[in-house]
Enzyme design. Sequence first.
Site, PDB file in Angstrom:
ATOM      1  N   ALA A  10     -15.366   3.484  -0.794  1.00 16.96           N
ATOM      2  CA  ALA A  10     -15.065   2.407   0.136  1.00 16.96           C
ATOM      3  C   ALA A  10     -13.539   1.812  -0.056  1.00 16.96           C
ATOM      4  CB  ALA A  10     -16.006   1.079  -0.026  1.00 16.96           C
ATOM      5  N   GLY A  11     -12.900   2.451  -1.096  1.00 19.86           N
ATOM      6  CA  GLY A  11     -11.543   2.250  -1.161  1.00 19.86           C
ATOM      7  C   GLY A  11     -11.389   0.876  -2.359  1.00 19.86           C
ATOM      8  N   GLU A  14       0.821  -1.390  -0.009  1.00 25.65           N
ATOM      9  CA  GLU A  14      -0.100   0.107   0.051  1.00 25.65           C
ATOM     10  C   GLU A  14       0.925   1.321  -0.045  1.00 25.65           C
ATOM     11  OE1 GLU A  14      -3.059  -0.154  -1.289  1.00 25.65           O
ATOM     12  OE2 GLU A  14      -3.779  -1.597   0.415  1.00 25.65           O
ATOM     13  N   SER A  34     -13.636   2.433  -7.346  1.00 22.06           N
ATOM     14  CA  SER A  34     -14.928   2.607  -8.340  1.00 22.06           C
ATOM     15  C   SER A  34     -14.620   3.706  -9.241  1.00 22.06           C
ATOM     16  CB  SER A  34     -16.433   3.083  -7.658  1.00 22.06           C
ATOM     17  OG  SER A  34     -16.148   4.265  -6.955  1.00 22.06           O
ATOM     18  N   ASP A  93       2.923   2.100  -4.982  1.00 17.74           N
ATOM     19  CA  ASP A  93       2.873   2.226  -6.312  1.00 17.74           C
ATOM     20  C   ASP A  93       3.622   3.590  -6.956  1.00 17.74           C
ATOM     21  OD1 ASP A  93       0.631   3.906  -5.555  1.00 17.74           O
ATOM     22  OD2 ASP A  93      -0.966   2.964  -6.898  1.00 17.74           O
ATOM     23  N   TYR A 130      -3.329  12.231   0.775  1.00 13.11           N
ATOM     24  CA  TYR A 130      -2.817  11.497  -0.164  1.00 13.11           C
ATOM     25  C   TYR A 130      -1.790  12.181  -0.954  1.00 13.11           C
ATOM     26  CZ  TYR A 130      -2.143   7.996  -3.809  1.00 13.11           C
ATOM     27  OH  TYR A 130      -1.774   7.045  -4.857  1.00 13.11           O
ATOM     28  N   ASP A 175      -4.740   0.952  -9.216  1.00  9.96           N
ATOM     29  CA  ASP A 175      -5.910   0.833  -9.215  1.00  9.96           C
ATOM     30  C   ASP A 175      -6.314   0.570 -10.649  1.00  9.96           C
ATOM     31  OD1 ASP A 175      -5.899   1.321  -6.759  1.00  9.96           O
ATOM     32  OD2 ASP A 175      -6.715   3.494  -6.808  1.00  9.96           O
TER      33      ASP A 175
END
Length: 390
Positions: free
Chosen positions: A123-124, A31, A127, A34, A222, A172
């Site tokens: 929700a992580g 996590e 989407s 990337d 982030y 993602d």
Amino acid sequence: MLDIRSQFLNHFNYAPLLAVQSPGRINLIGEHTDYNHGFVLPAAIDKYIQVAIGKRTDGAIHMVALDLGQTIILPIHHLAPHATSWVNYLIGVVHQVLEKINTKDDLIKGFNICIQGNIPSGAGLSSSAAVECAVLFALNELYELQLTKMEMALMAQKAEHQFAGVKCGLMDMFASLHGQKNKVILLDCASLAYTYYPLVLKDYSIVLFDTQIKHALASSEYNTRRLECEQGLKMIQEKYPSLKTFRNINIEKVEECLAFNNNSTNAKIYQRCKYVVEEIERVQLAVKDLVAGDMLAFGKKMFATHEGLSKLYEVSCPELDFLVEAVKQNENVIGARMMGGGFGGCTINIIKNSAVDAISQEIAANYLSAYQQPLAIYSTSIEAGTHLIA
Ligand code: GLA
């Protein structure tokens, strides 16, 4: 979900030329690595964004978000970030396509598109990446653009940077496009090489506990983490200019170059870099566990990742910490951690099948009484990446 083709027909009075679905993703381990040239280990899941698409000739894009009951119409050649967030994921990739094909004759003269999904937003589970990948994949098919999946992933990432303002990494979009059934994918975010590994869980399942919370600072923090890592890297490079990325940096170098800076900004930078270097190493060791079939060792590394994300990288929140703490001592849970960007969203748990119901019920009750917030629980399966739907 509704039948996306019939929905398109209802809205536009002609059948769509094609329909696509693109999945959400989980990430087993790796996590915030990337965008730091590390490794990630994601997989695509059985939750999707679907689009149906057909051509227009008047240079307009008509976008219908079925779940929201919203329609937005924009001219295709003047796309700029929009006030409605779902629109940005869609037009962000259209903009990338137009830049990439860089053609004066209007290859793309506008289109109609219907969109729907069952990936819970916030929700992580990515989407937004699934929206981007579904739209890109559909445009690629419709206009025969010959883009590879990796090119599409990179374009979707750029779209997110430019239109959604989040300086996300590649994980993602990569996972949504490249997923394969029952396999996790080790992506080397430096070389973009990737390897599939079967995920054999035998008597265990992957269960997601969704805090149903998204703290407002998620995207700003982030971007801050990204900057902190870049600053840390620069400080290390002042002493070791040949070390180009975190991939070449070990924990000793982090200690040597960053640990003794005692003002609080630098202390934060030290913590961030320490986490990143440890996590890059942890993913590689976790893959060895996976190959050896040692899921107990793998699960321990997930708990260690959570600890690092919470204490060093500081992207967790009380709700996520609560959920991980609640399963930590449970012998039927071999691994758990917060997943994705942080500040809300889900924890990912590997739980013994026979215990899933009891654990889920107990945690949901405790979570409700602690936070006056219901817990959403998803049992997921690992599925194929973005594809056409019949
Ligand atoms: C978000 C980003 C990804 C990745 C994760 C954290 O999901 O979109 O690129 O950085 O957070 O691992």
